[in-house]
Scaffold this active site. Structure first.
Site, PDB file in Angstrom:
ATOM      1  CG  HIS A  50      -1.789   1.207   1.313  1.00 40.63           C
ATOM      2  ND1 HIS A  50      -2.065   1.818   2.519  1.00 40.63           N
ATOM      3  CD2 HIS A  50      -2.386   1.969   0.356  1.00 40.63           C
ATOM      4  CE1 HIS A  50      -2.811   2.886   2.297  1.00 40.63           C
ATOM      5  NE2 HIS A  50      -3.006   3.008   0.996  1.00 40.63           N
ATOM      6  CD  GLU A 104      -0.524   1.303   6.049  1.00 40.92           C
ATOM      7  OE1 GLU A 104      -0.757   1.546   7.232  1.00 40.92           O
ATOM      8  OE2 GLU A 104      -1.433   1.262   5.180  1.00 40.92           O
TER       9      GLU A 104
END
Length: 293
Positions: free
Chosen positions: A142, A154
């Site tokens: 992410h 992430e």
């Protein structure tokens, strides 16, 4: 550069997909950008070209570096062109049914050892992985928006994600000179689990008449030292995206504190989605943004 990964496939030539394509090519990877229409692909390539041109103007890169980066990016509306990819990152709209349809189309095209990742900002990695033929080689990578500027990524493993998949993703992110934070597979992960309820609370503050758009954003910029106010940030993210993440939190954690503010729902129903549609908590159609409340 990661020895295993040479070609990165990107699904979705929107803001996020183009950003991921740009930073990947900048790091020396060959990039294949895919979207459903040639028009979207061309628009995406033009966006990347414009971003890199600005980097040349500001002295962040030379014109030769810009040309070299662009030369590494190809675009196409034929999903079969993703066949050579070692890692494919899906950056489609934040809608689970759309993502599942994409996986059904792309999985038969990919090499058996290819890693498939999603840039989802909130959806269950384990559940998305179950819609693929490679849950062991599937995970969440992410990126934050705007990708070329934001330093954080992430990484989120599903229940089936193999250690090798995770290690490769970690090396890939490091090669882009970005910082990894590892999140468990819970709704909205870390950043959006904290950020979106704050934005939603700012919208409640507006909805209840505690302050105007301008008062709320000024208060958080100067009172909490935030670089942009929460309503301005909501417009930047897209109010439809904000709403979908709040709905994921509300459905996934079943806690009333995640209930989307009715005013957010109303703005989305009106098609006032923020910057991308010209109106949100601010009206962007004039010279300078004007608060809409």
């Amino acid at each position: 550069m990661n020895a295993v990964l040479k070609t990165i496939g990107i699904i979705g030539a929107g803001q996020m997909g183009c950003g991921i394509a740009q930073v990947s090519a900048d790091a020396g990877y060959k990039v294949q950008l895919y979207d459903v229409s040639d028009e979207r692909v061309q628009h995406g390539l033009a966006t990347i070209n414009g971003n890199l041109a600005r980097h040349v103007t500001s002295g962040k890169m030379t014109d030769d570096e810009r040309s070299a980066t662009l030369a590494l990016i190809s675009g196409s509306s034929d999903i079969n062109d993703l066949a050579a990819s070692d890692l494919v990152i899906e950056a489609a709209t934040e809608d689970e049914s759309v993502k599942r349809k994409i996986y059904a189309q792309v999985c038969p095209v990919l090499k058996p050892e290819a890693i498939l990742a999603t840039n989802t900002s909130s959806l269950s990695i384990t559940r998305l992985a179950s819609a693929t033929d490679r849950p062991e080689h599937f995970m969440g990578i992410h990126f934050m928006n705007p990708v070329p500027v934001m330093k954080l990524v992430e990484l989120v493993r599903g229940i089936a994600t193999e250690e090798g998949t995770f290690a490769t993703a970690k090396e890939f992110v490091a090669s882009l000179e970005k910082t990894v934070t590892v999140a468990e597979d819970f709704p909205a992960f870390i950043v959006n689990r904290i950020l979106l309820p704050m934005i939603n609370e700012a919208i409640y503050t507006l909805y209840e008449g505690v302050g105007t758009v301008d008062a709320i954003d000024t208060a958080m910029k100067l009172g909490a030292n935030h670089p942009m106010g929460p309503l301005q940030l909501a417009d930047f993210i897209g109010l439809d995206t904000c709403l979908s993440i709040m709905q994921v939190l509300h459905d996934g954690l079943a806690d009333s504190k995640y209930r989307p503010c009715p005013l957010l729902v109303k703005y989305v129903e009106a098609g006032w989605l923020g910057r991308k549609s010209g109106r949100g908590f601010y009206d962007y159609r004039g010279e300078t943004p004007v608060p809409t409340r």
